[in-house]
Design a protein around this motif. Sequence first.
Motif, mmCIF file in Angstrom:
data_model
loop_
_atom_site.group_PDB
_atom_site.id
_atom_site.type_symbol
_atom_site.label_atom_id
_atom_site.label_comp_id
_atom_site.label_asym_id
_atom_site.label_seq_id
_atom_site.Cartn_x
_atom_site.Cartn_y
_atom_site.Cartn_z
ATOM 1 N N GLU A 14 0.845 -1.204 0.000
ATOM 2 C CA GLU A 14 0.000 0.000 0.000
ATOM 3 C C GLU A 14 0.878 1.251 0.000
ATOM 4 O O GLU A 14 0.580 2.226 -0.694
ATOM 5 C CB GLU A 14 -0.941 -0.006 1.196
ATOM 6 N N ALA A 15 1.962 1.239 0.762
ATOM 7 C CA ALA A 15 2.892 2.378 0.753
ATOM 8 C C ALA A 15 3.461 2.575 -0.647
ATOM 9 O O ALA A 15 3.565 3.717 -1.129
ATOM 10 C CB ALA A 15 4.009 2.157 1.763
ATOM 11 N N ASP A 16 3.812 1.478 -1.310
ATOM 12 C CA ASP A 16 4.365 1.571 -2.666
ATOM 13 C C ASP A 16 3.378 2.200 -3.640
ATOM 14 O O ASP A 16 3.777 2.926 -4.556
ATOM 15 C CB ASP A 16 4.796 0.195 -3.167
ATOM 16 N N ARG A 17 2.083 1.965 -3.445
ATOM 17 C CA ARG A 17 1.060 2.548 -4.322
ATOM 18 C C ARG A 17 1.024 4.073 -4.217
ATOM 19 O O ARG A 17 0.600 4.756 -5.150
ATOM 20 C CB ARG A 17 -0.313 1.965 -4.016
ATOM 21 N N HIS A 18 1.467 4.599 -3.084
ATOM 22 C CA HIS A 18 1.447 6.048 -2.862
ATOM 23 C C HIS A 18 2.860 6.647 -2.855
ATOM 24 O O HIS A 18 3.017 7.829 -2.546
ATOM 25 C CB HIS A 18 0.747 6.353 -1.537
ATOM 26 N N MET A 19 3.861 5.851 -3.200
ATOM 27 C CA MET A 19 5.249 6.300 -3.100
ATOM 28 C C MET A 19 5.569 7.455 -4.047
ATOM 29 O O MET A 19 6.261 8.399 -3.659
ATOM 30 C CB MET A 19 6.221 5.139 -3.344
ATOM 31 N N GLU A 20 5.088 7.407 -5.283
ATOM 32 C CA GLU A 20 5.416 8.470 -6.237
ATOM 33 C C GLU A 20 4.923 9.840 -5.755
ATOM 34 O O GLU A 20 5.716 10.792 -5.711
ATOM 35 C CB GLU A 20 4.863 8.142 -7.621
ATOM 36 N N PRO A 21 3.655 9.985 -5.359
ATOM 37 C CA PRO A 21 3.235 11.300 -4.852
ATOM 38 C C PRO A 21 3.905 11.660 -3.525
ATOM 39 O O PRO A 21 4.185 12.839 -3.266
ATOM 40 C CB PRO A 21 1.716 11.198 -4.731
ATOM 41 N N HIS A 22 4.187 10.663 -2.696
ATOM 42 C CA HIS A 22 4.905 10.941 -1.442
ATOM 43 C C HIS A 22 6.297 11.497 -1.748
ATOM 44 O O HIS A 22 6.729 12.478 -1.140
ATOM 45 C CB HIS A 22 5.008 9.677 -0.588
ATOM 46 N N MET A 23 6.997 10.874 -2.711
ATOM 47 C CA MET A 23 8.342 11.341 -3.046
ATOM 48 C C MET A 23 8.308 12.730 -3.694
ATOM 49 O O MET A 23 9.216 13.535 -3.487
ATOM 50 C CB MET A 23 9.071 10.332 -3.927
ATOM 51 N N ALA A 24 7.265 13.043 -4.458
ATOM 52 C CA ALA A 24 7.111 14.401 -4.990
ATOM 53 C C ALA A 24 6.968 15.385 -3.832
ATOM 54 O O ALA A 24 7.556 16.480 -3.852
ATOM 55 C CB ALA A 24 5.910 14.471 -5.928
ATOM 56 N N TRP A 25 6.203 14.998 -2.812
ATOM 57 C CA TRP A 25 6.044 15.819 -1.603
ATOM 58 C C TRP A 25 7.387 15.981 -0.886
ATOM 59 O O TRP A 25 7.742 17.082 -0.478
ATOM 60 C CB TRP A 25 4.998 15.154 -0.696
ATOM 61 N N VAL A 26 8.150 14.897 -0.744
ATOM 62 C CA VAL A 26 9.476 14.958 -0.118
ATOM 63 C C VAL A 26 10.374 15.906 -0.906
ATOM 64 O O VAL A 26 11.027 16.792 -0.325
ATOM 65 C CB VAL A 26 10.120 13.552 -0.012
ATOM 66 N N ASN A 27 10.415 15.750 -2.212
ATOM 67 C CA ASN A 27 11.282 16.594 -3.041
ATOM 68 C C ASN A 27 10.896 18.065 -2.949
ATOM 69 O O ASN A 27 11.763 18.945 -2.967
ATOM 70 C CB ASN A 27 11.265 16.114 -4.491
ATOM 71 N N GLU A 28 9.604 18.345 -2.815
ATOM 72 C CA GLU A 28 9.163 19.726 -2.627
ATOM 73 C C GLU A 28 9.663 20.272 -1.286
ATOM 74 O O GLU A 28 10.051 21.431 -1.188
ATOM 75 C CB GLU A 28 7.640 19.820 -2.706
ATOM 76 N N GLY A 29 9.677 19.425 -0.251
ATOM 77 C CA GLY A 29 10.219 19.839 1.048
ATOM 78 C C GLY A 29 11.693 20.215 0.950
ATOM 79 O O GLY A 29 12.143 21.170 1.580
ATOM 80 N N TYR A 30 12.439 19.469 0.149
ATOM 81 C CA TYR A 30 13.848 19.822 -0.096
ATOM 82 C C TYR A 30 13.948 21.135 -0.859
ATOM 83 O O TYR A 30 14.770 21.997 -0.531
ATOM 84 C CB TYR A 30 14.560 18.707 -0.875
ATOM 85 N N ALA A 31 13.107 21.314 -1.889
ATOM 86 C CA ALA A 31 13.148 22.530 -2.700
ATOM 87 C C ALA A 31 12.828 23.770 -1.871
ATOM 88 O O ALA A 31 13.376 24.848 -2.131
ATOM 89 C CB ALA A 31 12.174 22.403 -3.873
#
Length: 94
Positions: A14-31
């Motif tokens: 289930e985590a893997d199903r949401h990983m792409e949008p989660h990682m976009a959120w993580v990358n935005e936090g870095y930005a």
Amino acid sequence: MFILSLTYLKSNDEADRHMEPHMAWVNEGYAKGWFLASGRKVPRTGGAIFAIGDRTTIEAYVAADPFTTHGVAAYHITELAVTTTVEGLEILKR
């Protein structure tokens, strides 16, 4: 500094199903300059993020994580008053 510790409430699949949008959120936090380091827990039961900034802002941002909004993970936010670092990590003392 904040330690954002997330614990999966659902399966890794289930985590893997949401990983792409989660990682976009993580990358935005870095930005935005809020996130300094992140990664998975071992064993894979969640993850952790080292963050800086205003607590209210960080809490609101965590609430918008797709893992949060889809009930995949719960966050525990710990504030740490860093007093000593190795050379190069002085940003943690904010």
